[in-house]
Scaffold this active site. Structure first.
Site, PDB file in Angstrom:
ATOM      1  N   GLU A 107       0.945  -1.185   0.021  1.00 59.47           N
ATOM      2  CA  GLU A 107       0.035   0.013   0.122  1.00 59.47           C
ATOM      3  C   GLU A 107       0.779   1.307  -0.022  1.00 59.47           C
ATOM      4  O   GLU A 107       2.163   1.221   0.221  1.00 59.47           O
ATOM      5  CB  GLU A 107      -0.919   0.010   1.107  1.00 59.47           C
ATOM      6  CG  GLU A 107      -0.143  -0.030   2.551  1.00 59.47           C
ATOM      7  CD  GLU A 107      -1.328   0.567   3.695  1.00 59.47           C
ATOM      8  OE1 GLU A 107      -1.841   1.788   3.871  1.00 59.47           O
ATOM      9  OE2 GLU A 107      -1.541  -0.174   4.595  1.00 59.47           O
ATOM     10  N   VAL A 149      -5.702   0.270   3.029  1.00 59.80           N
ATOM     11  CA  VAL A 149      -5.787  -1.495   2.833  1.00 59.80           C
ATOM     12  C   VAL A 149      -6.982  -1.656   2.016  1.00 59.80           C
ATOM     13  O   VAL A 149      -6.518  -2.434   1.036  1.00 59.80           O
ATOM     14  CB  VAL A 149      -6.045  -1.800   4.334  1.00 59.80           C
ATOM     15  CG1 VAL A 149      -6.404  -3.475   4.187  1.00 59.80           C
ATOM     16  CG2 VAL A 149      -4.688  -1.875   5.323  1.00 59.80           C
ATOM     17  N   ASP A 154     -18.287   3.133  14.447  1.00 61.91           N
ATOM     18  CA  ASP A 154     -17.280   3.557  13.605  1.00 61.91           C
ATOM     19  C   ASP A 154     -16.410   2.254  13.188  1.00 61.91           C
ATOM     20  O   ASP A 154     -15.997   1.707  14.144  1.00 61.91           O
ATOM     21  CB  ASP A 154     -16.303   4.387  14.504  1.00 61.91           C
ATOM     22  CG  ASP A 154     -15.170   5.124  13.638  1.00 61.91           C
ATOM     23  OD1 ASP A 154     -15.378   4.950  12.095  1.00 61.91           O
ATOM     24  OD2 ASP A 154     -14.630   6.040  13.820  1.00 61.91           O
ATOM     25  N   ALA A 196     -13.453   0.654   6.195  1.00 64.56           N
ATOM     26  CA  ALA A 196     -13.918  -0.162   5.021  1.00 64.56           C
ATOM     27  C   ALA A 196     -13.110  -1.254   4.634  1.00 64.56           C
ATOM     28  O   ALA A 196     -13.538  -2.405   4.287  1.00 64.56           O
ATOM     29  CB  ALA A 196     -13.771   0.751   3.836  1.00 64.56           C
ATOM     30  N   ASP A 197     -12.035  -1.418   5.531  1.00 62.32           N
ATOM     31  CA  ASP A 197     -10.994  -2.702   5.182  1.00 62.32           C
ATOM     32  C   ASP A 197     -11.801  -4.104   5.608  1.00 62.32           C
ATOM     33  O   ASP A 197     -11.690  -4.827   4.556  1.00 62.32           O
ATOM     34  CB  ASP A 197      -9.972  -2.607   6.634  1.00 62.32           C
ATOM     35  CG  ASP A 197      -8.975  -1.286   6.550  1.00 62.32           C
ATOM     36  OD1 ASP A 197      -9.413  -0.599   5.509  1.00 62.32           O
ATOM     37  OD2 ASP A 197      -8.186  -1.275   7.317  1.00 62.32           O
ATOM     38  N   LYS A 240      -4.406  -2.429  14.788  1.00 62.78           N
ATOM     39  CA  LYS A 240      -3.876  -1.814  15.478  1.00 62.78           C
ATOM     40  C   LYS A 240      -4.590  -1.507  17.031  1.00 62.78           C
ATOM     41  O   LYS A 240      -5.813  -1.419  17.189  1.00 62.78           O
ATOM     42  CB  LYS A 240      -4.042  -0.016  15.139  1.00 62.78           C
ATOM     43  CG  LYS A 240      -3.260   0.192  13.774  1.00 62.78           C
ATOM     44  CD  LYS A 240      -3.522   1.322  13.036  1.00 62.78           C
ATOM     45  CE  LYS A 240      -2.687   1.673  11.751  1.00 62.78           C
ATOM     46  NZ  LYS A 240      -3.249   0.904  10.555  1.00 62.78           N
TER      47      LYS A 240
END
Length: 322
Positions: free
Chosen positions: A43, A124, A156, A159-160, A177
């Site tokens: 990426e 991503v 929340d 989109a990954d 993360k």
């Protein structure tokens, strides 16, 4: 590699993977495709928006060299002037890392960027989807996006996760993360039927730290085993991704005690300053670097290097099956 798009006469290095989608393949990637040699997707958001300048350009070149050292061609993905680039030549890499006109593009942003001739670094979700369109089956990144803390109030979610549910790509990541809700993210991955493999671990890593204490259902020990899982998934007609959870080496992880203190302090600062929504993740990441005196950044880089190395070996093993 399988499922490669057919060549067209739209220009040197340019091909179409589906009607209307033109891709420009970098010199190295185009050569690798002609030989059906292994390619690893990378990426560009990490190098455009995730690292300070000029170190980001040094890291971009370093990551590509790690792939090449395993006889795998790196394909850093970005959108430049409304054209998808699969593999960046050095001049393009310099442009992306300079960041002056480089937007941040998720999959939903790719169409507007193409239509409006904009330039952007791919996250991503965009990288995974574009890699799959280009017939590239393995993608190495740093840490996966996940469900945010307080999801019940904010709803929340990046989109990954939704993109991985429908995209046939193997993503090598140092977990999620740890500023996010890791447990909720694993639950969401299960709901979306995304296969999660722990590489030489039976617990899920937390990006900066090698162990969150949360279990993974499947453990693999060799790149060839991951390639075999990919082959079986193809045989079964499963269209979703495989997430390979590859822990940052313990001797390079962020000290767990410092990690916990820094996360707590960063979350308090975000709440005090009213930071929320899309702004929360970059705020917390920047705050972590500050609170840890740069140690979180070094752990971040160690994880990314480790993922690119494993990703290259998986790409090599998968190519050897064909």
């Amino acid at each position: 590699m399988t499922g490669l798009p057919k060549r067209t006469t739209s220009g040197a290095g340019a091909e179409r993977s589906r009607p209307g989608l033109e891709m420009h393949f970098g010199t190295e990637v185009a050569a690798a495709r002609r030989k059906a040699a292994p390619v690893l997707a990378l990426e560009s958001t990490i190098i455009a928006h995730g690292l300070p300048r000029p170190r980001n350009l040094e890291v971009a070149r370093e990551l590509e060299e790690i792939a090449r050292s395993e006889d795998v061609t790196p394909a850093t993905i970005a959108v430049l002037d409304g054209v998808v680039h699969i593999g960046l030549d050095d001049e393009d890499l310099e442009r992306v890392t300079a960041g002056n006109d480089i937007r941040r593009l998720g999959r939903r942003d790719v169409a507007p960027a193409l239509a409006l001739s904009q330039s952007g670094a791919t996250t991503v979700s965009a990288t995974a989807w574009l890699a799959a369109q280009a017939g590239i089956r393995v993608f190495a990144t740093g840490g996966l996006g996940g469900v945010h803390r307080g999801y019940g109030e904010s709803m929340d979610e990046p989109a990954d996760l939704a993109v991985l549910a429908v995209t046939p790509v193997t993503v090598v990541s140092a977990g999620v993360k740890s500023i996010l809700d890791v447990e909720a993210t694993l639950e969401r991955l299960e709901t979306l039927s995304v296969t999660v493999l722990g590489f030489k671990t039976d617990t899920f890593p937390g990006f900066y730290i090698s162990n969150t204490g949360l279990p993974v259902d499947w453990t693999v020990s060799w790149p060839a085993e991951i390639a075999e899982v990919m082959g079986q998934q193809d045989a079964l007609g499963i269209e979703g991704a495989i997430l390979v959870a590859n822990p940052v080496p313990e001797d390079q992880q962020l000290d767990p005690g410092l990690h916990d203190r820094a996360i707590a302090e960063s979350l308090r600062a975000a709440q005090a300053q009213g930071v929320s929504g899309q702004a929360i993740t970059p705020f917390l990441l920047d705050r972590l670097v500050e609170v840890t005196g740069g140690a979180s950044l070094e752990a971040n880089l160690a994880a990314i290097r480790n993922n690119v190395l494993l990703g290259a070996r998986i790409a090599h093993a998968f190519a050897a099956r064909h």
